[in-house]
Write a protein that holds these residues in place. Structure first.
Motif, PDB file in Angstrom:
ATOM      1  N   PHE A  38       0.755  -1.174   0.060  1.00 40.64           N
ATOM      2  CA  PHE A  38       0.167  -0.315  -0.151  1.00 40.64           C
ATOM      3  C   PHE A  38       0.660   1.086   0.033  1.00 40.64           C
ATOM      4  N   LEU A  39       1.766   1.278   0.953  1.00 39.23           N
ATOM      5  CA  LEU A  39       2.542   2.326   1.026  1.00 39.23           C
ATOM      6  C   LEU A  39       3.236   3.584  -0.482  1.00 39.23           C
ATOM      7  N   ALA A  40       3.566   2.020  -0.994  1.00 41.03           N
ATOM      8  CA  ALA A  40       4.835   1.894  -2.701  1.00 41.03           C
ATOM      9  C   ALA A  40       3.339   2.929  -3.213  1.00 41.03           C
ATOM     10  N   MET A  41       2.292   1.902  -3.459  1.00 40.93           N
ATOM     11  CA  MET A  41       1.472   2.668  -4.203  1.00 40.93           C
ATOM     12  C   MET A  41       1.687   3.979  -4.212  1.00 40.93           C
ATOM     13  N   ALA A  42       1.113   4.711  -2.859  1.00 42.56           N
ATOM     14  CA  ALA A  42       0.847   5.818  -2.807  1.00 42.56           C
ATOM     15  C   ALA A  42       1.851   6.798  -3.046  1.00 42.56           C
ATOM     16  N   LYS A  43       3.458   5.913  -2.605  1.00 49.67           N
ATOM     17  CA  LYS A  43       4.595   6.553  -3.378  1.00 49.67           C
ATOM     18  C   LYS A  43       4.866   6.809  -4.370  1.00 49.67           C
ATOM     19  N   THR A  44       4.369   5.708  -5.545  1.00 51.91           N
ATOM     20  CA  THR A  44       3.777   6.005  -6.908  1.00 51.91           C
ATOM     21  C   THR A  44       3.105   7.057  -7.490  1.00 51.91           C
ATOM     22  N   ALA A  45       2.056   7.134  -6.877  1.00 54.17           N
ATOM     23  CA  ALA A  45       0.797   8.041  -7.291  1.00 54.17           C
ATOM     24  C   ALA A  45       1.875   9.512  -7.339  1.00 54.17           C
ATOM     25  N   GLU A  46       2.696   9.371  -6.710  1.00 55.27           N
ATOM     26  CA  GLU A  46       3.440  11.080  -6.218  1.00 55.27           C
ATOM     27  C   GLU A  46       4.288  11.278  -6.845  1.00 55.27           C
ATOM     28  N   GLN A  47       5.057   9.999  -6.952  1.00 54.14           N
ATOM     29  CA  GLN A  47       5.922  10.607  -8.055  1.00 54.14           C
ATOM     30  C   GLN A  47       5.333  10.688  -9.702  1.00 54.14           C
ATOM     31  N   ILE A  48       4.669   9.983 -10.396  1.00 52.33           N
ATOM     32  CA  ILE A  48       3.940  10.675 -11.177  1.00 52.33           C
ATOM     33  C   ILE A  48       2.903  11.689 -11.086  1.00 52.33           C
ATOM     34  N   ASN A  49       3.014  12.601 -10.417  1.00 56.42           N
ATOM     35  CA  ASN A  49       2.076  13.240  -9.732  1.00 56.42           C
ATOM     36  C   ASN A  49       0.507  12.997 -10.214  1.00 56.42           C
ATOM     37  N   ALA A  50      -0.233  12.308  -9.230  1.00 58.66           N
ATOM     38  CA  ALA A  50      -1.668  12.428  -9.379  1.00 58.66           C
ATOM     39  C   ALA A  50      -2.056  11.908  -7.765  1.00 58.66           C
ATOM     40  N   SER A  51      -3.107  12.342  -8.034  1.00 58.84           N
ATOM     41  CA  SER A  51      -3.484  12.746  -6.669  1.00 58.84           C
ATOM     42  C   SER A  51      -4.991  12.124  -6.655  1.00 58.84           C
ATOM     43  N   THR A  52      -4.830  10.569  -7.348  1.00 54.54           N
ATOM     44  CA  THR A  52      -5.882   9.537  -6.618  1.00 54.54           C
ATOM     45  C   THR A  52      -4.760   8.038  -7.198  1.00 54.54           C
ATOM     46  N   PHE A  53      -5.578   7.250  -7.358  1.00 56.04           N
ATOM     47  CA  PHE A  53      -5.477   5.481  -8.089  1.00 56.04           C
ATOM     48  C   PHE A  53      -6.541   4.948  -7.994  1.00 56.04           C
ATOM     49  N   GLN A  54      -6.114   3.808  -8.634  1.00 60.49           N
ATOM     50  CA  GLN A  54      -7.549   2.665  -7.745  1.00 60.49           C
ATOM     51  C   GLN A  54      -6.151   1.176  -8.067  1.00 60.49           C
ATOM     52  N   PHE A  55      -6.449   0.163  -7.781  1.00 60.12           N
ATOM     53  CA  PHE A  55      -5.588  -0.695  -7.050  1.00 60.12           C
ATOM     54  C   PHE A  55      -7.173  -2.595  -7.425  1.00 60.12           C
ATOM     55  N   PHE A  56      -6.096  -2.985  -7.517  1.00 62.64           N
ATOM     56  CA  PHE A  56      -7.400  -4.287  -7.331  1.00 62.64           C
ATOM     57  C   PHE A  56      -7.517  -5.190  -5.792  1.00 62.64           C
ATOM     58  N   THR A  57      -8.706  -5.522  -5.723  1.00 65.09           N
ATOM     59  CA  THR A  57      -8.610  -5.361  -3.698  1.00 65.09           C
ATOM     60  C   THR A  57      -7.822  -7.258  -4.004  1.00 65.09           C
ATOM     61  N   ARG A  58      -7.818  -7.853  -4.875  1.00 64.33           N
ATOM     62  CA  ARG A  58      -6.999  -9.038  -5.249  1.00 64.33           C
ATOM     63  C   ARG A  58      -6.383  -8.951  -6.735  1.00 64.33           C
ATOM     64  N   ASN A  59      -6.057 -10.319  -6.763  1.00 69.17           N
ATOM     65  CA  ASN A  59      -5.732 -10.951  -8.335  1.00 69.17           C
ATOM     66  C   ASN A  59      -7.107 -10.290  -9.380  1.00 69.17           C
ATOM     67  N   PRO A  60      -6.835  -9.596  -9.943  1.00 69.27           N
ATOM     68  CA  PRO A  60      -8.483  -9.291 -10.544  1.00 69.27           C
ATOM     69  C   PRO A  60      -9.118 -10.515 -11.241  1.00 69.27           C
ATOM     70  N   ARG A  61      -8.376 -11.837 -11.519  1.00 68.72           N
ATOM     71  CA  ARG A  61      -8.742 -12.878 -12.214  1.00 68.72           C
ATOM     72  C   ARG A  61      -9.446 -13.961 -10.819  1.00 68.72           C
ATOM     73  N   GLY A  62      -9.194 -12.891  -9.901  1.00 67.83           N
ATOM     74  CA  GLY A  62     -10.511 -13.792  -8.378  1.00 67.83           C
ATOM     75  C   GLY A  62      -9.402 -14.758  -7.800  1.00 67.83           C
ATOM     76  N   GLY A  63     -10.368 -15.405  -6.789  1.00 65.63           N
ATOM     77  CA  GLY A  63      -9.430 -16.116  -6.242  1.00 65.63           C
ATOM     78  C   GLY A  63      -9.228 -15.444  -4.632  1.00 65.63           C
ATOM     79  N   ALA A  64      -7.837 -16.515  -3.280  1.00 69.07           N
ATOM     80  CA  ALA A  64      -7.819 -15.709  -2.433  1.00 69.07           C
ATOM     81  C   ALA A  64      -6.976 -14.617  -2.914  1.00 69.07           C
ATOM     82  N   ALA A  65      -7.384 -13.795  -1.623  1.00 68.74           N
ATOM     83  CA  ALA A  65      -6.240 -12.409  -1.054  1.00 68.74           C
ATOM     84  C   ALA A  65      -4.884 -12.773  -0.430  1.00 68.74           C
ATOM     85  N   LYS A  66      -3.784 -12.283  -0.508  1.00 70.42           N
ATOM     86  CA  LYS A  66      -3.623 -12.627   0.583  1.00 70.42           C
ATOM     87  C   LYS A  66      -3.638 -10.759   1.916  1.00 70.42           C
ATOM     88  N   ALA A  67      -3.644 -11.197   3.423  1.00 72.46           N
ATOM     89  CA  ALA A  67      -3.438 -10.396   4.138  1.00 72.46           C
ATOM     90  C   ALA A  67      -3.728  -9.184   4.055  1.00 72.46           C
TER      91      ALA A  67
END
Ligand code: FE
Ligand code: FE
Ligand code: ZN
Length: 278
Positions: free
Chosen positions: A15-44
């Motif tokens: 999660f922290l890495a996503m926020a840093k990446t967003a800042e790097q590319i001058n984004a002020s928000t972002f979207q992410f998949f809650t888990r593998n987009p093909r479904g299945g178990a999500a890691k904690a």
């Protein structure tokens, strides 16, 4: 207020890495998949990583992270097991998202697989009624769909019918995908005002919480759902200039989600910021 814009990011680094990446590319928000987009178990989800991200948001001026459910979920499948899987996944995602105040949760309503749109609408709202609860903090968004195959949500009326059957309707909103509505037949190029007026009269503009900003490879009404980079498709730059500046859309978060390299996303963010008049 300046344009709130970002893109789809990979959760691979946490999660922290996503926020840093967003800042790097001058984004002020972002979207992410809650888990593998093909479904299945999500890691904690690591609560420390999530709180580090939330702290970073304040520093970097990031808000409105949009969680996207796996696009393979089908809450209106004819098969009970597929429907149960969608319900359990959504429920689990929503429990996790309580860790991220201010997050929204977007999902594709589903495909009725020949049962008919009306039955699809009924099954989708049943699913929502079983996963929503009064103390939920996340707003759940129905995405407007292109109408590929037997997709439900291919027009504003179908989304309205779902919303009408949801008991905790105050938890619900809509995410408008520019490629999808265009492919679905709405003329956002020549008549953006008219399309938004129609959205308002059928659904209510206050339900509109997010915009997926994608160009389309195909002509209006093609029902294909093939995204294109901004300005390189049939919607075109001038229409996007009007979209980011429209008084009814201006304050909403925009998410780019056409596969792109980070530097490509960064360029699109810059281009749209330049088009935006505030
Ligand atoms: Fe989507
Ligand atoms: Fe989308
Ligand atoms: Zn799409």
């Amino acid at each position: 207020m300046s344009l709130r814009i970002g893109c789809h990011l990979s959760t691979a680094g946490g999660f922290l890495a996503m926020a840093k990446t967003a800042e790097q590319i001058n984004a002020s928000t972002f979207q992410f998949f809650t888990r593998n987009p093909r479904g299945g178990a999500a890691k904690a989800w690591d609560p420390q990583d999530v709180s580090a991200m939330l702290e970073y948001f304040e520093k970097a001026g990031i808000a409105a992270p949009l969680a996207h459910a796996p696009y393979t979920l089908n809450s209106c499948a004819s098969d009970d097991n597929i429907r149960r899987f969608a319900r359990e996944t959504m429920k689990d995602d929503l429990e996790r998202l309580e860790m991220i105040p201010g997050a929204m949760y977007n999902f594709h309503p589903g495909s009725h697989v020949g049962q008919g749109a009306e039955e699809g609408v009924r099954l989708i709202s049943d699913t929502l009624n079983s996963v929503l609860c009064k103390d939920l903090h996340t707003t759940v968004l129905l995405e407007t769909m292109a109408g590929k195959g037997t997709e439900v949500g291919r027009n504003f009326e179908e989304l309205r019918s779902i919303l009408d059957r949801v008991e905790l309707t105050e938890k619900m909103g809509v995410c408008l995908d520019t490629c999808h509505v265009w492919d679905g037949g709405y003329d956002i190029v020549e008549d953006l005002d008219g399309v938004l007026r129609e959205f308002d009269s059928v659904i209510g503009i206050d339900r509109l919480k997010a915009i997926h900003i994608n160009d389309s490879m195909n002509p209006r009404g093609s029902h294909k759902d093939r995204h294109e980079k901004i300005g390189q498709g049939k919607i075109g730059s001038e229409a996007f200039r009007r979209i980011v500046n429209h008084p009814l859309l201006k304050g909403l978060p925009f998410y780019l989600e056409t596969p792109n390299e980070l530097d490509g996303y960064q360029r699109e963010i810059e281009m749209l910021r330049e088009m935006s008049q505030d």
